[in-house]
Design a protein around this motif. Structure first.
Motif, PDB file in Angstrom:
ATOM      1  N   SER A 176       0.820  -1.215   0.000  1.00  0.00           N
ATOM      2  CA  SER A 176       0.000   0.000   0.000  1.00  0.00           C
ATOM      3  C   SER A 176       0.853   1.265   0.000  1.00  0.00           C
ATOM      4  O   SER A 176       0.400   2.324  -0.422  1.00  0.00           O
ATOM      5  N   GLN A 177       2.097   1.124   0.481  1.00  0.00           N
ATOM      6  CA  GLN A 177       3.014   2.267   0.531  1.00  0.00           C
ATOM      7  C   GLN A 177       4.074   2.203  -0.564  1.00  0.00           C
ATOM      8  O   GLN A 177       5.100   2.873  -0.491  1.00  0.00           O
ATOM      9  N   LYS A 178       3.789   1.343  -1.571  1.00  0.00           N
ATOM     10  CA  LYS A 178       4.704   1.174  -2.709  1.00  0.00           C
ATOM     11  C   LYS A 178       6.115   0.811  -2.250  1.00  0.00           C
ATOM     12  O   LYS A 178       7.118   1.290  -2.798  1.00  0.00           O
ATOM     13  N   ALA A 179       6.172  -0.029  -1.210  1.00  0.00           N
ATOM     14  CA  ALA A 179       7.466  -0.458  -0.657  1.00  0.00           C
ATOM     15  C   ALA A 179       7.538  -1.983  -0.580  1.00  0.00           C
ATOM     16  O   ALA A 179       8.265  -2.537   0.248  1.00  0.00           O
ATOM     17  N   GLY A 180       6.778  -2.649  -1.439  1.00  0.00           N
ATOM     18  CA  GLY A 180       6.703  -4.109  -1.392  1.00  0.00           C
ATOM     19  C   GLY A 180       8.035  -4.812  -1.528  1.00  0.00           C
ATOM     20  O   GLY A 180       8.237  -5.898  -0.974  1.00  0.00           O
ATOM     21  N   ASP A 181       8.983  -4.189  -2.249  1.00  0.00           N
ATOM     22  CA  ASP A 181      10.290  -4.809  -2.444  1.00  0.00           C
ATOM     23  C   ASP A 181      11.163  -4.739  -1.198  1.00  0.00           C
ATOM     24  O   ASP A 181      12.229  -5.356  -1.142  1.00  0.00           O
TER      25      ASP A 181
END
Length: 387
Positions: free
Chosen positions: A352-357
């Protein structure tokens, strides 16, 4: 005549002793607890709605949600120990090892107590990246920091015990020494009731719960003190001139893993975290369906916190920090369905915070352990984000 009276008296004493003894296993026809759970456990779990979890609450600003959630965790942790006025560091002993120096130090961790700790410093010019290395539970309280760093200048019983524990759970490799050889300042100290912070009367696992209850009578929580200490020890680590305070990570196995993601969630000084064999959801952990329960003995019991947030929700306060979780497919302490559910909750938050990696979760074919391969994977992860 006296002999007859003596025999009758002795018989009466024996009868009374048998009559009043609290025999384990005595049963009544009616009961309210089964396999250490209340029979209404399912209803209790159904009432846990986790209203402060990201996605459950009305707050849509992630930064504001983190602040709110973190404040609630601290509120449930009750009053912290008073901060130390000064660290007053003393070096107790020192040993040169292969590529680093090992020091045993003593300092004020709070205004209430001084603690002993191991500090490993790589050869060369700093400042270096650093790791707060958090020891496990294992229902083994005789050693704490010595589980993580090879002890020296100690009683032979401590050294032998540490070696045996290292062989049993860490593949024969002291995790802290491994990290120091690879260029990290490494710090490790005892949690309350472990190692040199134990009981004067000696180790007695059964006393853990009693002491935790006594702490509650002071308006304090023993489990929370462990987390408060981990935050304070990270502050201490950041104050050292050999440490790059922008590159501090935390690592732990088992209870140490719980301590690691709690610390990452609650301390802004932690830049990356690795947690081996401690993640699950309460609905899986706290049922008789899987034959498991909370065996930590108040090691991770914070009053009323579960009314607001589950374990993965708390760990998610650390987002978008780099976080690495490993659990075992054959780990009987953490049922795989609960681990998968917790992982999914955290991935939703990081995505959701575009930090999945920056969130890595793995289920490996291991038991409850942190062997050579796991240590190497953790080192590689830390190198990626701290070096």
């Amino acid at each position: 005549m006296l002999q007859v009276i003596y025999k009758r008296t002795l018989l009466l004493v024996l009868v009374l002793a048998v009559s009043f003894v609290n025999v384990n296993g005595q049963k009544r026809k009616s009961y309210e607890f089964y396999k250490d759970f209340p029979v209404y456990a399912d209803k209790l779990l159904a009432d846990l709605k986790y209203p402060l979890a990201w996605g459950n609450c009305n707050e849509t600003d992630f930064g504001k949600w983190k602040d709110t959630a973190r404040k609630k965790v601290f509120e449930c942790m009750m009053t912290p120990p008073t901060a130390a006025k000064s660290y007053d560091i003393k070096i107790l002993s020192e040993e040169h090892r292969d590529g680093y120096v090992a020091r045993k130090i003593e300092f004020n961790l709070s205004d209430y107590y001084r603690v002993k700790a191991y500090l490993l410093i790589p050869d060369g010019k700093g400042p270096f990246p650093a790791i707060n290395l958090l020891h496990d539970h294992g229902a083994h309280l005789f050693i704490g920091k010595e589980k993580m760093i090879m002890p020296f200048d100690e009683d032979s019983a401590v050294i032998a015990d540490a070696r045996q524990w290292c062989d049993k759970l860490y593949g024969g490799q002291f995790f802290g020494d491994y990290l120091a050889k690879n260029g990290y300042v490494v710090f490790s100290t005892d949690a309350p009731l472990w190692g040199e912070r134990g009981r004067a009367e000696g180790v007695d696992r059964k006393k853990y719960d009693i002491i935790a209850g006594n702490m509650m009578m002071y308006g304090r929580n023993l489990c929370a003190f462990m987390t408060y200490d981990d935050i304070a020890s990270t502050d201490f680590l950041a104050s050292l001139n050999v440490v790059d305070s922008d590159r501090i990570g935390c690592i732990g196995f088992s209870m140490g893993a719980y301590r690691a993601w709690m610390l990452a969630a609650l301390s802004e000084k932690i830049a990356a975290c690795a947690s081996v064999c401690w993640m699950v959801t309460t609905d899986v952990q706290m049922t008789w369906k899987y034959g498991r329960k909370e065996n930590g003995g108040f090691a991770n019991c914070i009053p009323s916190l579960r009314q607001y947030l589950d374990y993965p929700h708390i760990a998610s306060i650390a987002c978008p920090k780099p976080m690495f979780f490993i659990n075992g497919l054959n780990d009987k302490l953490f049922p795989v369905p609960g681990v998968k559910k917790a992982y999914a909750i955290m991935h939703d938050v990081w995505d959701s915070q575009k930090a999945g990696d920056r969130l890595v979760t793995e289920l490996r074919d291991i038991t409850h352990s942190c062997g050579i391969e796991e240590q190497k994977s953790v080192l590689d992860f830390m190198n990626k984000f701290l070096k």
